[in-house]
Write a protein that holds these residues in place. Sequence first.
Motif, PDB file in Angstrom:
ATOM      1  N   LYS A  82       0.831  -1.415   0.234  1.00 56.03           N
ATOM      2  CA  LYS A  82      -0.181  -0.117  -0.169  1.00 56.03           C
ATOM      3  C   LYS A  82       0.877   1.314  -0.224  1.00 56.03           C
ATOM      4  N   ASP A  83       1.771   0.946   0.890  1.00 53.14           N
ATOM      5  CA  ASP A  83       2.628   2.286   0.749  1.00 53.14           C
ATOM      6  C   ASP A  83       3.381   2.570  -0.648  1.00 53.14           C
ATOM      7  N   ILE A  84       3.712   1.502  -1.455  1.00 53.50           N
ATOM      8  CA  ILE A  84       4.518   1.684  -2.612  1.00 53.50           C
ATOM      9  C   ILE A  84       3.304   2.260  -3.570  1.00 53.50           C
ATOM     10  N   ALA A  85       2.196   1.869  -3.411  1.00 55.76           N
ATOM     11  CA  ALA A  85       1.120   2.283  -4.224  1.00 55.76           C
ATOM     12  C   ALA A  85       0.820   3.850  -4.092  1.00 55.76           C
ATOM     13  N   CYS A  86       0.745   4.124  -2.808  1.00 52.47           N
ATOM     14  CA  CYS A  86       0.586   5.533  -2.474  1.00 52.47           C
ATOM     15  C   CYS A  86       1.590   6.436  -2.953  1.00 52.47           C
ATOM     16  N   LEU A  87       2.983   6.207  -2.886  1.00 50.19           N
ATOM     17  CA  LEU A  87       3.975   7.004  -3.353  1.00 50.19           C
ATOM     18  C   LEU A  87       3.801   6.991  -4.815  1.00 50.19           C
ATOM     19  N   ASP A  88       3.338   6.006  -5.776  1.00 52.09           N
ATOM     20  CA  ASP A  88       3.187   6.010  -7.103  1.00 52.09           C
ATOM     21  C   ASP A  88       1.907   7.133  -7.479  1.00 52.09           C
ATOM     22  N   ASN A  89       0.967   6.933  -6.633  1.00 48.38           N
ATOM     23  CA  ASN A  89      -0.262   7.530  -6.735  1.00 48.38           C
ATOM     24  C   ASN A  89       0.067   9.171  -6.589  1.00 48.38           C
ATOM     25  N   ASN A  90       0.795   9.299  -5.534  1.00 46.24           N
ATOM     26  CA  ASN A  90       1.186  10.787  -4.967  1.00 46.24           C
ATOM     27  C   ASN A  90       2.058  11.493  -6.190  1.00 46.24           C
ATOM     28  N   MET A  91       2.888  10.794  -6.618  1.00 49.40           N
ATOM     29  CA  MET A  91       3.792  11.051  -7.702  1.00 49.40           C
ATOM     30  C   MET A  91       3.028  11.524  -8.904  1.00 49.40           C
ATOM     31  N   ASN A  92       2.042  10.759  -9.219  1.00 50.82           N
ATOM     32  CA  ASN A  92       1.253  10.884 -10.340  1.00 50.82           C
ATOM     33  C   ASN A  92       0.375  12.372 -10.380  1.00 50.82           C
ATOM     34  N   MET A  93      -0.090  12.436  -9.054  1.00 48.81           N
ATOM     35  CA  MET A  93      -1.076  13.400  -8.833  1.00 48.81           C
ATOM     36  C   MET A  93      -0.419  14.661  -8.828  1.00 48.81           C
ATOM     37  N   VAL A  94       0.780  14.616  -8.169  1.00 43.96           N
ATOM     38  CA  VAL A  94       1.669  15.992  -7.843  1.00 43.96           C
ATOM     39  C   VAL A  94       2.371  16.502  -9.233  1.00 43.96           C
ATOM     40  N   SER A  95       2.783  15.607  -9.846  1.00 45.28           N
ATOM     41  CA  SER A  95       3.717  15.798 -10.954  1.00 45.28           C
ATOM     42  C   SER A  95       2.828  15.903 -12.477  1.00 45.28           C
ATOM     43  N   TYR A  96       1.766  15.240 -12.694  1.00 47.89           N
ATOM     44  CA  TYR A  96       1.173  15.470 -13.827  1.00 47.89           C
ATOM     45  C   TYR A  96      -0.177  15.611 -13.781  1.00 47.89           C
ATOM     46  N   TYR A  97      -1.034  15.082 -12.911  1.00 50.26           N
ATOM     47  CA  TYR A  97      -2.599  15.023 -13.010  1.00 50.26           C
ATOM     48  C   TYR A  97      -2.938  16.608 -12.636  1.00 50.26           C
ATOM     49  N   VAL A  98      -2.705  16.898 -11.405  1.00 45.61           N
ATOM     50  CA  VAL A  98      -3.219  18.227 -10.649  1.00 45.61           C
ATOM     51  C   VAL A  98      -2.706  19.457 -11.737  1.00 45.61           C
ATOM     52  N   PRO A  99      -1.398  19.261 -12.086  1.00 46.48           N
ATOM     53  CA  PRO A  99      -0.641  20.354 -12.993  1.00 46.48           C
ATOM     54  C   PRO A  99      -1.474  20.404 -14.370  1.00 46.48           C
ATOM     55  N   LEU A 100      -1.816  19.168 -14.729  1.00 43.58           N
ATOM     56  CA  LEU A 100      -2.526  19.248 -16.179  1.00 43.58           C
ATOM     57  C   LEU A 100      -3.924  19.802 -15.981  1.00 43.58           C
ATOM     58  N   MET A 101      -4.788  19.419 -14.781  1.00 49.12           N
ATOM     59  CA  MET A 101      -6.032  20.313 -14.711  1.00 49.12           C
ATOM     60  C   MET A 101      -5.797  21.778 -14.554  1.00 49.12           C
ATOM     61  N   GLY A 102      -4.783  21.952 -13.914  1.00 51.07           N
ATOM     62  CA  GLY A 102      -4.356  23.429 -13.755  1.00 51.07           C
ATOM     63  C   GLY A 102      -4.050  24.115 -15.157  1.00 51.07           C
ATOM     64  N   GLU A 103      -3.859  23.607 -16.243  1.00 56.25           N
ATOM     65  CA  GLU A 103      -3.833  23.937 -17.551  1.00 56.25           C
ATOM     66  C   GLU A 103      -5.211  24.580 -18.184  1.00 56.25           C
ATOM     67  N   ILE A 104      -6.261  24.021 -17.274  1.00 51.55           N
ATOM     68  CA  ILE A 104      -7.605  24.673 -17.960  1.00 51.55           C
ATOM     69  C   ILE A 104      -7.637  26.182 -17.594  1.00 51.55           C
ATOM     70  N   ILE A 105      -8.269  26.942 -18.704  1.00 47.77           N
ATOM     71  CA  ILE A 105      -8.107  28.405 -18.620  1.00 47.77           C
ATOM     72  C   ILE A 105      -9.518  28.711 -18.249  1.00 47.77           C
ATOM     73  N   SER A 106      -9.347  28.957 -16.734  1.00 50.59           N
ATOM     74  CA  SER A 106     -10.622  29.626 -16.098  1.00 50.59           C
ATOM     75  C   SER A 106     -10.676  30.059 -14.793  1.00 50.59           C
ATOM     76  N   VAL A 107     -11.250  31.020 -14.428  1.00 50.67           N
ATOM     77  CA  VAL A 107     -11.259  31.447 -12.904  1.00 50.67           C
ATOM     78  C   VAL A 107     -11.442  30.424 -11.953  1.00 50.67           C
ATOM     79  N   LYS A 108     -12.260  29.280 -12.459  1.00 49.74           N
ATOM     80  CA  LYS A 108     -12.421  28.355 -11.592  1.00 49.74           C
ATOM     81  C   LYS A 108     -11.416  27.026 -11.420  1.00 49.74           C
ATOM     82  N   THR A 109     -10.321  27.453 -12.230  1.00 47.76           N
ATOM     83  CA  THR A 109      -9.256  26.399 -12.519  1.00 47.76           C
ATOM     84  C   THR A 109      -8.821  26.031 -10.975  1.00 47.76           C
ATOM     85  N   LYS A 110      -8.005  27.250 -10.144  1.00 49.64           N
ATOM     86  CA  LYS A 110      -7.511  26.652  -9.164  1.00 49.64           C
ATOM     87  C   LYS A 110      -8.332  26.435  -7.926  1.00 49.64           C
TER      88      LYS A 110
END
Length: 252
Positions: A82-110
Amino acid sequence: MDQKNLQANMISLFQETGKYAQKFHKKTYESDMETLKERYSNLLDEIKGIIEESDDDMEEIAAYVPDYVAEQLSNISSKRKKDIACLDNNMNMVSYYVPLMGEIISVKTKPFTEKMVEIWNKNMPEYKIGHSTREHIQGGFKKGLFCYITTAVCRSLNKTDDCYELTLLRDYRDHYLMNSENGEELVKEYYNIAPTIVKRIDTGDNSAEVYARIWQDYLNPCIHLIEEEKKEECRELYSDMVRKLEKKYLYS
């Protein structure tokens, strides 16, 4: 809003960004993000329309991926796995998924991306993440880099993310190391190799023993050096630790 279809598409995107996170490198990060933006432009546009239309809908779709990951983790009985899976998921979320969602151009993005992080941390309080952006990553991911290995060690010793040791090392990183000669470059270099080192330690059979030795031989002495204002000695010892771990887990 076709909830089931949108939920499936957002989860599919998270699975896709996970593949990129596994091979993360600063040299390819910008092109990776551009590829993902182009490939999922229709989905990002759909999300934009929803988050601008209703705050309730925004909160609902912000929970899709955090809820999915929490459910997946609940099916893992082994703490180490579970710790290994969490490490992978956290890395994914922080490095790609959230930043990609942050590329949406909108006042509601943040508000949208912050809500995702909030729900993530509520669902998985033992594996919290911070909010991140593409610029944040491309700038060297300054927050959290120096302490990546230290965080893994402290977690293995059942220390919290806001424990004294991590707080002290983060303060050292931000107020001394980043302002010293070649300090910023050193921190960036750590981030390129530390996630792989941690992952390879975690997948070993004796990860607890390895982390205990790292604590005894390097991190605890580093903390005492900082307390004694011997900050350059701490830098040398930490660098020695990273070099030895790099040799053992990346090149052996």
